[in-house]
Design a protein around this motif. Structure first.
Motif, PDB file in Angstrom:
ATOM      1  N   ALA A  22      -0.843  -2.757   8.551  1.00 23.10           N
ATOM      2  CA  ALA A  22      -2.245  -3.366   8.746  1.00 23.10           C
ATOM      3  C   ALA A  22      -2.183  -4.880   8.529  1.00 23.10           C
ATOM      4  N   LEU A  23      -1.221  -5.514   7.838  1.00 27.90           N
ATOM      5  CA  LEU A  23      -1.232  -6.888   7.680  1.00 27.90           C
ATOM      6  C   LEU A  23      -0.495  -7.663   8.882  1.00 27.90           C
ATOM      7  N   SER A  24       0.693  -6.930   9.353  1.00 34.36           N
ATOM      8  CA  SER A  24       1.709  -7.639  10.225  1.00 34.36           C
ATOM      9  C   SER A  24       1.158  -7.571  11.717  1.00 34.36           C
ATOM     10  N   GLN A  25       0.335  -6.385  12.101  1.00 36.93           N
ATOM     11  CA  GLN A  25       0.103  -6.212  13.360  1.00 36.93           C
ATOM     12  C   GLN A  25      -1.192  -7.104  14.087  1.00 36.93           C
ATOM     13  N   THR A  26      -0.938  -7.463  15.175  1.00 38.77           N
ATOM     14  CA  THR A  26      -1.978  -8.148  15.886  1.00 38.77           C
ATOM     15  C   THR A  26      -2.799  -7.465  16.770  1.00 38.77           C
ATOM     16  N   ASN A  27      -2.341  -6.159  17.042  1.00 42.49           N
ATOM     17  CA  ASN A  27      -3.102  -5.232  17.907  1.00 42.49           C
ATOM     18  C   ASN A  27      -4.027  -4.197  17.230  1.00 42.49           C
ATOM     19  N   LEU A  28      -5.311  -4.446  17.687  1.00 37.59           N
ATOM     20  CA  LEU A  28      -6.483  -3.403  17.025  1.00 37.59           C
ATOM     21  C   LEU A  28      -5.896  -2.079  16.558  1.00 37.59           C
ATOM     22  N   VAL A  29      -5.209  -1.344  17.547  1.00 35.59           N
ATOM     23  CA  VAL A  29      -4.977  -0.084  17.573  1.00 35.59           C
ATOM     24  C   VAL A  29      -3.710   0.057  16.432  1.00 35.59           C
ATOM     25  N   MET A  30      -2.810  -0.939  16.556  1.00 30.19           N
ATOM     26  CA  MET A  30      -1.976  -0.685  15.678  1.00 30.19           C
ATOM     27  C   MET A  30      -2.240  -1.051  14.007  1.00 30.19           C
ATOM     28  N   ILE A  31      -3.243  -1.839  13.857  1.00 29.83           N
ATOM     29  CA  ILE A  31      -3.904  -2.293  12.704  1.00 29.83           C
ATOM     30  C   ILE A  31      -4.502  -0.943  12.090  1.00 29.83           C
ATOM     31  N   MET A  32      -5.190   0.085  13.227  1.00 31.42           N
ATOM     32  CA  MET A  32      -5.804   1.128  12.457  1.00 31.42           C
ATOM     33  C   MET A  32      -4.753   2.185  12.015  1.00 31.42           C
ATOM     34  N   MET A  33      -3.670   1.992  12.713  1.00 33.24           N
ATOM     35  CA  MET A  33      -2.493   2.913  12.379  1.00 33.24           C
ATOM     36  C   MET A  33      -2.235   2.650  11.102  1.00 33.24           C
TER      37      MET A  33
ATOM     38  N   HIS B  89       2.461 -10.689  13.391  1.00 31.11           N
ATOM     39  CA  HIS B  89       2.258 -12.026  12.846  1.00 31.11           C
ATOM     40  C   HIS B  89       2.389 -11.992  11.144  1.00 31.11           C
ATOM     41  N   GLN B  90       2.521 -13.146  10.558  1.00 29.65           N
ATOM     42  CA  GLN B  90       2.809 -13.073   8.925  1.00 29.65           C
ATOM     43  C   GLN B  90       3.588 -11.976   8.551  1.00 29.65           C
ATOM     44  N   LYS B  91       4.845 -11.674   9.409  1.00 30.38           N
ATOM     45  CA  LYS B  91       5.642 -10.727   9.022  1.00 30.38           C
ATOM     46  C   LYS B  91       6.171 -10.673   7.511  1.00 30.38           C
ATOM     47  N   ARG B  92       6.459 -12.081   7.051  1.00 29.78           N
ATOM     48  CA  ARG B  92       7.298 -12.072   5.756  1.00 29.78           C
ATOM     49  C   ARG B  92       6.229 -11.755   4.539  1.00 29.78           C
ATOM     50  N   PHE B  93       4.817 -12.473   4.733  1.00 33.09           N
ATOM     51  CA  PHE B  93       3.681 -12.072   3.923  1.00 33.09           C
ATOM     52  C   PHE B  93       3.590 -10.589   3.926  1.00 33.09           C
ATOM     53  N   SER B  94       3.348 -10.145   4.909  1.00 28.78           N
ATOM     54  CA  SER B  94       3.004  -8.570   4.958  1.00 28.78           C
ATOM     55  C   SER B  94       4.124  -7.638   4.303  1.00 28.78           C
ATOM     56  N   LEU B  95       5.497  -8.114   4.371  1.00 32.95           N
ATOM     57  CA  LEU B  95       6.509  -7.446   4.125  1.00 32.95           C
ATOM     58  C   LEU B  95       6.307  -7.438   2.489  1.00 32.95           C
ATOM     59  N   VAL B  96       6.146  -8.717   1.946  1.00 36.06           N
ATOM     60  CA  VAL B  96       6.217  -8.798   0.571  1.00 36.06           C
ATOM     61  C   VAL B  96       4.917  -7.953   0.046  1.00 36.06           C
ATOM     62  N   ALA B  97       3.846  -8.290   0.679  1.00 42.58           N
ATOM     63  CA  ALA B  97       2.769  -7.401   0.384  1.00 42.58           C
ATOM     64  C   ALA B  97       2.945  -6.038   0.095  1.00 42.58           C
ATOM     65  N   GLY B  98       3.451  -5.411   1.152  1.00 47.66           N
ATOM     66  CA  GLY B  98       3.630  -4.081   1.153  1.00 47.66           C
ATOM     67  C   GLY B  98       4.587  -3.559   0.111  1.00 47.66           C
ATOM     68  N   VAL B  99       5.848  -4.161  -0.103  1.00 44.36           N
ATOM     69  CA  VAL B  99       6.770  -3.886  -1.093  1.00 44.36           C
ATOM     70  C   VAL B  99       6.201  -4.134  -2.520  1.00 44.36           C
ATOM     71  N   VAL B 100       5.371  -5.173  -2.701  1.00 46.19           N
ATOM     72  CA  VAL B 100       4.950  -5.283  -4.250  1.00 46.19           C
ATOM     73  C   VAL B 100       4.029  -4.369  -4.509  1.00 46.19           C
ATOM     74  N   THR B 101       3.045  -4.057  -3.320  1.00 45.69           N
ATOM     75  CA  THR B 101       1.919  -2.983  -3.556  1.00 45.69           C
ATOM     76  C   THR B 101       2.785  -1.649  -3.986  1.00 45.69           C
ATOM     77  N   ALA B 102       3.630  -1.304  -3.193  1.00 47.38           N
ATOM     78  CA  ALA B 102       4.249   0.020  -3.310  1.00 47.38           C
ATOM     79  C   ALA B 102       4.973  -0.099  -4.706  1.00 47.38           C
ATOM     80  N   LEU B 103       5.631  -1.235  -5.036  1.00 46.96           N
ATOM     81  CA  LEU B 103       6.437  -1.255  -6.404  1.00 46.96           C
ATOM     82  C   LEU B 103       5.394  -0.859  -7.356  1.00 46.96           C
ATOM     83  N   LEU B 104       4.240  -1.604  -7.280  1.00 46.57           N
ATOM     84  CA  LEU B 104       3.283  -1.522  -8.378  1.00 46.57           C
ATOM     85  C   LEU B 104       2.763  -0.225  -8.639  1.00 46.57           C
TER      86      LEU B 104
END
Lengths: 102, 167
Positions: A22-33, B89-104
């Motif tokens: 949800a945080l990394s994708q830029t496409n709306l459908v992928m965010i929904m996934m 976009h913001q892949k590193r931030f997303s990865l850190v957020a996902g991993v930290v949340t899962a670990l929490l």
């Protein structure tokens, strides 16, 4: 290891994967996934808590049905927005949707 | 023991396909991976002896993901992933957020876990159906009605939003 704990661990990892999506994708459908995966993780927790803690109380199953409703509504609203966006701009890329910022 | 093995198997499958959703270049494959992940969740529910919820999950997700795949084809320039596009976009931030949340969540689940004192026995499938039906039409009737009205409102609002505007 307990079955309940295994279910909770699976749900935790699934939630993390969904959050990443949800945080990394830029496409709306992928965010929904990504959001769907997070809701799936929540459903898994609810079902396992119901089954292994209070199987005699059906409000746990009821809560699961409410979560399914949330999933369906999220999909419907998301696709409604996607259709409107595609009609207006010809794309569902959220990088190009800066004007939606409040 | 068999139940544990099935829960583990379907749990790993759900996570594996969940990861695949975001690691494949093809949108169609993403939709299918999500479908398999949700189907694995349905199988997990059945492994946990919640048969009705498992079947409901399988039926609902099969429909939902088919619709999602249709929208993918409609809105994507290259739904099959033949022309790779960068859609992250913001892949590193997303990865850190996902991993930290899962670990929490894992740390809370593990630290707070207490083995239930008595082994909880799941009601038989027909008793579950009867119990859930009773719950829906008695104690939780208002919630059930509210869920129905919410879906109806969402359908109307979504159609209104998505309709072509005539200037």
């Amino acid at each position: 290891m307990s079955v309940l704990l295994t279910g909770q661990l699976v749900a935790a990892v699934l939630f993390g994967v969904g959050l990443y999506g949800a945080l990394s994708q830029t496409n709306l459908v992928m965010i929904m996934m990504g959001v769907e995966l997070m809701l799936g993780a929540a459903m898994l927790n609810v079902v396992f808590f119901w089954r292994y803690l209070h199987p005699e109380m059906y409000s746990g199953q009821m809560f699961m049905l409410v979560l399914m409703t949330v999933m369906a509504v999220e999909m419907a609203v998301g696709f409604g927005v996607a259709t409107a966006r595609f009609r207006a701009k010809g794309s569902v890329e959220m990088e190009e949707a800066g004007e939606l910022r409040g | 023991m068999i139940q544990f093995l099935f829960v583990l198997l379907f749990g790993v499958a759900a996570i594996w396909f969940g990861v695949k959703v975001f690691t494949t270049a093809s949108m169609m494959r993403s939709a299918l991976a999500l479908l398999f992940s949700m189907a694995a969740l349905g199988a997990l529910f059945m492994a946990a002896e919640a048969e009705f919820l498992g079947v409901l999950q399988l039926m609902m997700m099969a429909t939902e993901m088919s619709i999602m795949a249709l929208f993918m084809i409609m809105y994507m320039m290259s739904p099959g992933g033949l022309t790779p596009m960068e859609m992250t976009h913001q892949k590193r931030f997303s990865l850190v957020a996902g991993v930290v949340t899962a670990l929490l969540i894992v740390s809370v689940a593990v630290s707070q876990f207490r083995e239930p004192s008595a082994v909880a026995v799941a009601p038989a499938p027909d008793a579950q159906l009867r119990g859930l039906g009773g719950e829906l039409l008695e104690r939780s009737m208002l919630v059930f009605q509210a869920a129905g009205v919410t879906i109806l409102v969402a359908m109307i609002a979504t159609t209104a939003v998505a309709m072509r505007r005539h200037e």
